[in-house]
Motif scaffolding. Structure first.
Motif, PDB file in Angstrom:
ATOM      1  N   VAL A  91       0.994  -3.421   8.790  1.00  0.00           N
ATOM      2  CA  VAL A  91      -0.399  -3.761   8.476  1.00  0.00           C
ATOM      3  C   VAL A  91      -0.546  -4.095   6.992  1.00  0.00           C
ATOM      4  O   VAL A  91      -1.195  -5.092   6.620  1.00  0.00           O
ATOM      5  CB  VAL A  91      -1.336  -2.603   8.868  1.00  0.00           C
ATOM      6  CG1 VAL A  91      -2.743  -2.841   8.311  1.00  0.00           C
ATOM      7  CG2 VAL A  91      -1.391  -2.444  10.383  1.00  0.00           C
ATOM      8  N   ALA A  92       0.067  -3.278   6.135  1.00  0.00           N
ATOM      9  CA  ALA A  92      -0.021  -3.513   4.688  1.00  0.00           C
ATOM     10  C   ALA A  92       0.621  -4.843   4.306  1.00  0.00           C
ATOM     11  O   ALA A  92       0.066  -5.619   3.513  1.00  0.00           O
ATOM     12  CB  ALA A  92       0.652  -2.371   3.934  1.00  0.00           C
ATOM     13  N   ILE A  93       1.792  -5.124   4.884  1.00  0.00           N
ATOM     14  CA  ILE A  93       2.504  -6.373   4.573  1.00  0.00           C
ATOM     15  C   ILE A  93       1.708  -7.578   5.055  1.00  0.00           C
ATOM     16  O   ILE A  93       1.505  -8.548   4.316  1.00  0.00           O
ATOM     17  CB  ILE A  93       3.913  -6.357   5.210  1.00  0.00           C
ATOM     18  CG1 ILE A  93       4.787  -5.292   4.531  1.00  0.00           C
ATOM     19  CG2 ILE A  93       4.576  -7.734   5.078  1.00  0.00           C
ATOM     20  CD1 ILE A  93       6.083  -5.013   5.275  1.00  0.00           C
ATOM     21  N   ILE A  94       1.242  -7.519   6.307  1.00  0.00           N
ATOM     22  CA  ILE A  94       0.507  -8.655   6.886  1.00  0.00           C
ATOM     23  C   ILE A  94      -0.793  -8.909   6.126  1.00  0.00           C
ATOM     24  O   ILE A  94      -1.171 -10.064   5.889  1.00  0.00           O
ATOM     25  CB  ILE A  94       0.229  -8.395   8.379  1.00  0.00           C
ATOM     26  CG1 ILE A  94       1.545  -8.415   9.173  1.00  0.00           C
ATOM     27  CG2 ILE A  94      -0.734  -9.430   8.939  1.00  0.00           C
ATOM     28  CD1 ILE A  94       1.408  -7.966  10.612  1.00  0.00           C
ATOM     29  N   PHE A  95      -1.485  -7.843   5.707  1.00  0.00           N
ATOM     30  CA  PHE A  95      -2.739  -7.991   4.958  1.00  0.00           C
ATOM     31  C   PHE A  95      -2.492  -8.705   3.630  1.00  0.00           C
ATOM     32  O   PHE A  95      -3.220  -9.643   3.266  1.00  0.00           O
ATOM     33  CB  PHE A  95      -3.364  -6.617   4.713  1.00  0.00           C
ATOM     34  CG  PHE A  95      -4.690  -6.657   4.012  1.00  0.00           C
ATOM     35  CD1 PHE A  95      -5.821  -7.138   4.646  1.00  0.00           C
ATOM     36  CD2 PHE A  95      -4.795  -6.223   2.699  1.00  0.00           C
ATOM     37  CE1 PHE A  95      -7.055  -7.188   3.989  1.00  0.00           C
ATOM     38  CE2 PHE A  95      -6.015  -6.267   2.042  1.00  0.00           C
ATOM     39  CZ  PHE A  95      -7.141  -6.755   2.679  1.00  0.00           C
ATOM     40  N   SER A  96      -1.445  -8.288   2.899  1.00  0.00           N
ATOM     41  CA  SER A  96      -1.124  -8.927   1.622  1.00  0.00           C
ATOM     42  C   SER A  96      -0.701 -10.374   1.821  1.00  0.00           C
ATOM     43  O   SER A  96      -1.138 -11.271   1.088  1.00  0.00           O
ATOM     44  CB  SER A  96      -0.006  -8.156   0.908  1.00  0.00           C
ATOM     45  OG  SER A  96      -0.414  -6.855   0.565  1.00  0.00           O
ATOM     46  N   VAL A  97       0.158 -10.608   2.821  1.00  0.00           N
ATOM     47  CA  VAL A  97       0.632 -11.966   3.093  1.00  0.00           C
ATOM     48  C   VAL A  97      -0.535 -12.880   3.470  1.00  0.00           C
ATOM     49  O   VAL A  97      -0.588 -14.050   3.062  1.00  0.00           O
ATOM     50  CB  VAL A  97       1.695 -11.960   4.213  1.00  0.00           C
ATOM     51  CG1 VAL A  97       1.997 -13.368   4.697  1.00  0.00           C
ATOM     52  CG2 VAL A  97       2.976 -11.289   3.729  1.00  0.00           C
ATOM     53  N   LEU A  98      -1.477 -12.346   4.219  1.00  0.00           N
ATOM     54  CA  LEU A  98      -2.637 -13.139   4.638  1.00  0.00           C
ATOM     55  C   LEU A  98      -3.468 -13.571   3.436  1.00  0.00           C
ATOM     56  O   LEU A  98      -3.867 -14.742   3.325  1.00  0.00           O
ATOM     57  CB  LEU A  98      -3.487 -12.327   5.614  1.00  0.00           C
ATOM     58  CG  LEU A  98      -4.666 -13.062   6.272  1.00  0.00           C
ATOM     59  CD1 LEU A  98      -4.163 -14.226   7.118  1.00  0.00           C
ATOM     60  CD2 LEU A  98      -5.491 -12.101   7.129  1.00  0.00           C
ATOM     61  N   ILE A  99      -3.733 -12.634   2.521  1.00  0.00           N
ATOM     62  CA  ILE A  99      -4.520 -12.961   1.329  1.00  0.00           C
ATOM     63  C   ILE A  99      -3.804 -14.016   0.492  1.00  0.00           C
ATOM     64  O   ILE A  99      -4.402 -15.004   0.036  1.00  0.00           O
ATOM     65  CB  ILE A  99      -4.770 -11.692   0.483  1.00  0.00           C
ATOM     66  CG1 ILE A  99      -5.690 -10.727   1.231  1.00  0.00           C
ATOM     67  CG2 ILE A  99      -5.396 -12.067  -0.869  1.00  0.00           C
ATOM     68  CD1 ILE A  99      -5.920  -9.418   0.505  1.00  0.00           C
TER      69      ILE A  99
END
Length: 307
Positions: free
Chosen positions: A205-213
């Motif tokens: 979740v943390a990785i995907i959230f950062s990658v999305l931004i």
């Protein structure tokens, strides 16, 4: 390991990384030592170049210098122990040492990830709304963002490390990795390891959230750049963002290979390769990318070295 009346209490772990290099440990030691020295000197050069050149005293280069400073400690959390394991017959680490290695390695990695996200937002504001950039990215806000990235990166892992310190380990004690990491360590616990899946979900979740931004920011940035009429403007804008994108792909590409696989298992040699990419190769290329892809940085480094 300490043996009690009924159970065996694990007080140290044994690394099984580099099992196929028993006869060539010295060669790999020299190679890894040279890489580590380059990482340290390269990132220190970037830090001093930014600090000593007044032309680079702006938010973008300030974030780059902090990122390079974090990279030094990020590699220091794991590589020195890898070096000692390559030439030592006792490839062990204490329980406390293992927990500290996990904590500092992942805390520094988290701080870098947050900082990369902040850098993407900074580039978005600079390119997409340039007239408001000086009033938004003030020195005070930059200092707050940099400090906040580090503080949050170190605080967010404290509950996780505190929980792992209470988990009982009663054997075996062999870590199938080249440094202490959550998944290989928790697999050695003599209790319910279903929390491993929870760990994977939290990381994902943390990785995907950062990658999305970061992805949304750069999609918008590229859209704006393509509207610039002059070729010179295209080249200047892309050269500014090219280094950030390269580091972004290196960092999150290696992170994804390590932590976005959930229950999938790979051969030990592949696990070792992913770990080396994540902990060694990505930090190795970062100072190269920033020095070669940026004209102002190259001039500042040349000025620093000549002085």
């Amino acid at each position: 390991m300490m043996k009690g009346n009924q159970t065996t209490v694990v007080t140290e772990f044994l690394f099984s990384g580099f099992p196929q290099f028993e006869d060539g440990g010295l060669l790999f030691f020299i190679s890894l030592f040279v890489i580590y020295m380059f990482i340290v000197t390269g990132n220190l050069t970037v830090v001093f170049a930014v600090r000593m050149d007044s032309r680079l005293h702006n938010p973008m280069y300030n974030f780059i210098s902090i990122f390079s400073f974090l990279e030094i400690w990020y590699t220091t959390a794991t590589i020195p122990k890898m070096l000692s394991n390559l030439i030592s017959k006792q490839r062990t680490i204490s329980m406390t040492g293992c927990l500290l290695q996990m904590y500092f390695f992942h805390s520094l990695g988290n701080s870098e990830g947050i900082l990369l996200t902040t850098m993407a937002v900074d580039r978005y504001i600079a390119i997409c709304i340039p007239l408001r950039y000086p009033t938004i990215m003030t020195p005070q806000l930059c200092a707050q963002l940099s400090t906040g990235s580090c503080i949050f990166g170190f605080l967010v892992l404290l509950p996780e490390i505190a929980w792992i310190s209470t988990v009982p380990f009663c054997g075996p004690n062999q870590i199938h990795q080249i440094f202490c990491d959550f998944e290989p360590v928790l697999r050695l616990a003599c209790t319910d390891t279903s929390m491993i899946l929870v760990e994977d979900v939290i990381h994902a979740v943390a990785i995907i959230f950062s990658v999305l931004i970061i992805t949304v920011s750069y999609v918008r940035i590229i859209t704006v750049i393509l509207r610039i009429p002059s070729i010179e403007g295209h080249c200047k804008a892309f050269s500014t963002c090219g280094a950030h994108l390269a580091v972004f792909f290196m960092f999150y590409g290696s992170v994804s290979l390590m932590y976005l696989r959930f229950s999938a298992t790979f051969p030990p040699i592949l696990d070792t390769a992913f770990a080396l990419m994540f902990a060694v190769l990505a930090p190795l290329f970062n100072p190269i990318i920033y020095s070669l892809r940026n004209k102002d940085m190259k001039m500042a480094i040349k000025k620093l070295l000549c002085s």
